[in-house]
Design a protein around this motif. Sequence first.
Motif, mmCIF file in Angstrom:
data_model
loop_
_atom_site.group_PDB
_atom_site.id
_atom_site.type_symbol
_atom_site.label_atom_id
_atom_site.label_comp_id
_atom_site.label_asym_id
_atom_site.label_seq_id
_atom_site.Cartn_x
_atom_site.Cartn_y
_atom_site.Cartn_z
ATOM 1 N N ALA A 1 0.849 -1.322 0.046
ATOM 2 C CA ALA A 1 -0.055 -0.125 -0.118
ATOM 3 C C ALA A 1 0.998 1.259 0.037
ATOM 4 O O ALA A 1 0.714 2.209 -0.913
ATOM 5 C CB ALA A 1 -0.973 -0.092 1.250
ATOM 6 N N ARG B 1 1.316 4.136 -2.943
ATOM 7 C CA ARG B 1 1.084 5.489 -2.801
ATOM 8 C C ARG B 1 2.290 6.370 -3.340
ATOM 9 O O ARG B 1 2.000 7.607 -3.670
ATOM 10 C CB ARG B 1 0.863 5.895 -1.105
ATOM 11 C CG ARG B 1 -0.467 5.630 -0.913
ATOM 12 C CD ARG B 1 -0.551 5.647 0.693
ATOM 13 N NE ARG B 1 -0.196 6.954 1.294
ATOM 14 C CZ ARG B 1 -0.988 7.998 1.408
ATOM 15 N NH1 ARG B 1 -2.243 7.864 1.090
ATOM 16 N NH2 ARG B 1 -0.876 8.960 1.877
ATOM 17 N N VAL C 1 -5.487 2.202 2.285
ATOM 18 C CA VAL C 1 -5.232 1.801 0.917
ATOM 19 C C VAL C 1 -4.821 0.302 1.193
ATOM 20 O O VAL C 1 -5.125 -0.435 0.137
ATOM 21 C CB VAL C 1 -3.690 2.672 0.562
ATOM 22 C CG1 VAL C 1 -3.416 2.070 -0.646
ATOM 23 C CG2 VAL C 1 -4.114 4.100 0.322
ATOM 24 N N ARG D 1 -7.837 -1.727 0.433
ATOM 25 C CA ARG D 1 -7.954 -1.793 -1.022
ATOM 26 C C ARG D 1 -7.108 -2.582 -1.706
ATOM 27 O O ARG D 1 -7.673 -3.461 -2.416
ATOM 28 C CB ARG D 1 -7.926 -0.173 -1.239
ATOM 29 C CG ARG D 1 -8.937 0.681 -1.140
ATOM 30 C CD ARG D 1 -8.935 2.110 -1.467
ATOM 31 N NE ARG D 1 -9.598 2.838 -0.797
ATOM 32 C CZ ARG D 1 -10.861 3.137 -1.157
ATOM 33 N NH1 ARG D 1 -11.536 2.560 -2.326
ATOM 34 N NH2 ARG D 1 -11.859 3.944 -0.443
#
Length: 204
Positions: free
Chosen positions: A39, A43, A83, A86
């Motif tokens: 994650a 990003r 995140v 997800r």
Amino acid sequence: MIVAIDGPAGAGKSTVARALAAALGFTYLDSGAMYRSVALAVRERDGRPAEVARAADIGVGDRVVLDGRDVTEAIRAPEVSEVASRVAADPGVREALVAKQRALLQDGDYVAEGRDIGTVVAPDAEVKVFLTASPKERARRRAAELGGDPGTVLADQTLRDERDRSRAHSPLEAAPGAVELDTTGLSVDQVVARIVELVEAARR
Ligand code: DC
């Protein structure tokens, strides 16, 4: 031997798995730290999450190291949790990380912790535990650990729980043969002692 510990956020998995690994002299594998590392990388970089996951070099010992950088603290930020939840729903990410986890678990004795260890990563684990606690208790623990308002933590947690449970690929569920253990009102030592009993029974 592999001890698989799965369950929702805040059930006490990390604390229990760490203490259990120390008690047994096993290596601790925090699979959530791997999803969190991906994650963080997603990003910061361009590229499809599955490709980022495949390419990432993730070390999960005492410190979490992503491509040579210590990210132990950075991966615990609330934005990264969001995140992570997800990217954990992306089948390509899961495939890449499950492969890395299976390679690690090949040799030695492990306490491996996550959401799909008993169901997908190590279905042959000798001991499987599904840790739970009441939603309120889980939010209280998370808020105490990370700071923040328990009400907000509970709301975020409910969203992430729902996403982890309802995703099509490897949803959060107890593995066949897993022992369900509700940790609400139990101390860490009590939970660890109960799992040590299961390990001793599996050795006989
Ligand atoms: O346990 P944790 O909060 O560090 O996990 C971060 C996220 O990764 C969380 O949304 C659940 C997901 N996860 C997963 O899908 N499978 C795992 N084996 C471990 C974590």
